[in-house]
Design a protein around this motif. Structure first.
Motif, short mmCIF file in Angstrom:
data_model
loop_
_atom_site.label_atom_id
_atom_site.label_comp_id
_atom_site.label_asym_id
_atom_site.label_seq_id
_atom_site.Cartn_x
_atom_site.Cartn_y
_atom_site.Cartn_z
N MET A 73 -3.53 5.14 -5.63
CA MET A 73 -3.44 3.95 -6.48
C MET A 73 -3.35 4.34 -7.96
SD MET A 73 -3.20 1.58 -4.33
CE MET A 73 -3.17 0.22 -5.49
N ARG A 74 -3.98 5.44 -8.34
CA ARG A 74 -3.89 5.91 -9.73
C ARG A 74 -2.47 6.42 -10.01
NH1 ARG A 74 -7.98 3.95 -8.80
NH2 ARG A 74 -6.71 2.27 -9.63
N ALA A 75 -1.82 6.99 -8.98
CA ALA A 75 -0.47 7.53 -9.16
C ALA A 75 0.61 6.50 -8.90
CB ALA A 75 -0.26 8.72 -8.22
N ALA A 76 0.24 5.33 -8.39
CA ALA A 76 1.22 4.33 -7.97
C ALA A 76 2.07 3.82 -9.12
CB ALA A 76 0.51 3.17 -7.27
N THR A 77 1.52 3.81 -10.34
CA THR A 77 2.29 3.31 -11.48
C THR A 77 3.51 4.20 -11.75
OG1 THR A 77 0.81 4.57 -12.94
CG2 THR A 77 0.31 2.24 -12.58
N HIS A 78 3.41 5.46 -11.37
CA HIS A 78 4.53 6.38 -11.55
C HIS A 78 5.43 6.43 -10.31
CE1 HIS A 78 2.52 7.69 -15.18
NE2 HIS A 78 1.43 7.98 -14.50
N LEU A 79 4.81 6.31 -9.14
CA LEU A 79 5.57 6.42 -7.89
C LEU A 79 6.33 5.14 -7.56
CD1 LEU A 79 2.91 8.24 -5.66
CD2 LEU A 79 4.84 9.25 -6.87
N ARG A 80 5.76 4.00 -7.95
CA ARG A 80 6.33 2.69 -7.66
C ARG A 80 6.68 2.54 -6.17
NH1 ARG A 80 10.39 1.65 -12.87
NH2 ARG A 80 8.77 1.83 -14.47
N PRO A 81 5.70 2.69 -5.30
CA PRO A 81 5.96 2.59 -3.86
C PRO A 81 6.16 1.14 -3.43
CG PRO A 81 3.62 2.79 -4.25
CD PRO A 81 4.28 2.90 -5.60
N GLY A 82 6.79 0.96 -2.28
CA GLY A 82 6.96 -0.36 -1.72
C GLY A 82 5.74 -0.81 -0.95
N VAL A 83 5.82 -2.01 -0.42
CA VAL A 83 4.68 -2.58 0.32
C VAL A 83 4.37 -1.73 1.55
CG1 VAL A 83 3.89 -4.57 1.65
CG2 VAL A 83 5.11 -4.91 -0.51
N PHE A 84 5.41 -1.35 2.30
CA PHE A 84 5.19 -0.59 3.53
C PHE A 84 4.56 0.77 3.23
CE2 PHE A 84 6.68 2.58 6.63
CZ PHE A 84 6.13 2.04 7.79
N ALA A 85 5.05 1.44 2.19
CA ALA A 85 4.51 2.76 1.86
C ALA A 85 3.04 2.67 1.47
CB ALA A 85 5.33 3.38 0.71
N THR A 86 2.70 1.68 0.66
CA THR A 86 1.31 1.50 0.25
C THR A 86 0.43 1.16 1.44
OG1 THR A 86 2.05 0.69 -1.91
CG2 THR A 86 -0.22 0.21 -1.28
N ALA A 87 0.95 0.33 2.33
CA ALA A 87 0.20 -0.04 3.53
C ALA A 87 -0.11 1.19 4.38
CB ALA A 87 0.98 -1.06 4.35
N MET A 88 0.84 2.10 4.51
CA MET A 88 0.63 3.29 5.33
C MET A 88 -0.36 4.25 4.68
SD MET A 88 2.12 2.59 8.01
CE MET A 88 1.62 4.13 8.79
N VAL A 89 -0.33 4.34 3.36
CA VAL A 89 -1.33 5.17 2.66
C VAL A 89 -2.72 4.60 2.89
CG1 VAL A 89 -2.17 5.95 0.41
CG2 VAL A 89 0.28 6.00 0.92
N LEU A 90 -2.84 3.28 2.81
CA LEU A 90 -4.12 2.61 3.01
C LEU A 90 -4.65 2.81 4.42
CD1 LEU A 90 -6.25 0.73 1.73
CD2 LEU A 90 -4.87 -1.21 2.51
N ALA A 91 -3.76 2.78 5.39
CA ALA A 91 -4.16 2.87 6.80
C ALA A 91 -4.31 4.30 7.30
CB ALA A 91 -3.15 2.12 7.67
N ALA A 92 -3.69 5.26 6.62
CA ALA A 92 -3.63 6.64 7.12
C ALA A 92 -4.99 7.25 7.42
CB ALA A 92 -2.86 7.52 6.13
#
Length: 204
Positions: A73-92
């Motif tokens: 989440m700290r790196a997300a501002t640079h990565l700009r991931p989509g909803v699915f990508a963020t969901a998979m990181v959260l669930a991993a």
């Protein structure tokens, strides 16, 4: 590719079963065989391993979910991931705990790790708070037993609240994947499933 790296890191982090590690540290290698569900998780670490075994397992199980998500989440501002990508990181981390690569894909139920992953969304606290409140509600007010059914009810009701609560799509999608994984783990569990009982606080 960086987002995929966070997914892999989260899965491998979740695959470390700290209950198994601390069981060996405290000389309680057979404690999961003594339990009814043989689950290598925090609850059995407390019940059969003792306070310190349980506490260390709880801290590490929450931490292994929290850290990968928090860093992402700290790196997300640079990565700009989509909803699915963020969901998979959260669930991993939860997927790793439930189906750990290091333990022949036979893991725990993922409850403590779920809270860790949700807390990793900080400063967004709504998903973690909702899940905690439903666990408290079904434990103290509308008491559902055994724990098997309480867990299913808490996750299902939390998912409904997040669905209709106008929250972040990423958090909702991630929690939906987590709920699916936890449901699969609970339903395929070999533990004997007693009849569900529901009682109000003032009923004995």
């Amino acid at each position: 590719m960086q987002t995929l790296g966070f997914v892999i890191m989260g899965y491998l982090s979740g695959s470390v079963l700290y209950a198994q590690i601390f069981a060996r540290v405290f000389g309680k290698q057979n404690m999961f065989e003594q339990s009814r569900d043989h689950n290598p998780g925090t609850a059995n670490a407390f019940m059969y391993g003792g306070f310190w075994c349980g506490l260390l397992t709880l801290i590490c199980d929450i931490g292994k979910g929290f850290l990968p998500v928090f860093w992402f989440m700290r790196a997300a501002t640079h990565l700009r991931p989509g909803v699915f990508a963020t969901a998979m990181v959260l669930a991993a981390p939860v997927i790793g705990h439930v189906f750990p690569a290091f333990y022949r894909f036979r893991g725990g139920k993922g409850i403590a790790v779920t809270f860790g992953s949700l807390l990793g969304l900080f400063p967004v606290m709504k998903p973690a708070v909702i899940l905690a409140l439903f666990f408290i509600f079904f434990s103290l007010i509308l008491r559902i037993s055994p724990h098997f059914y309480r867990t299913l009810a808490a996750y299902f009701c939390s998912l409904l609240c997040l669905t209709f609560g106008n929250g972040q799509r990423e958090a909702l999608a991630g929690f939906a994947v987590i709920t699916f994984v936890v449901f699969i783990r609970m339903l395929v569990s070999s533990e004997e499933k007693e009849k569900m009982k529901v009682r109000l606080l003032w009923m004995h």
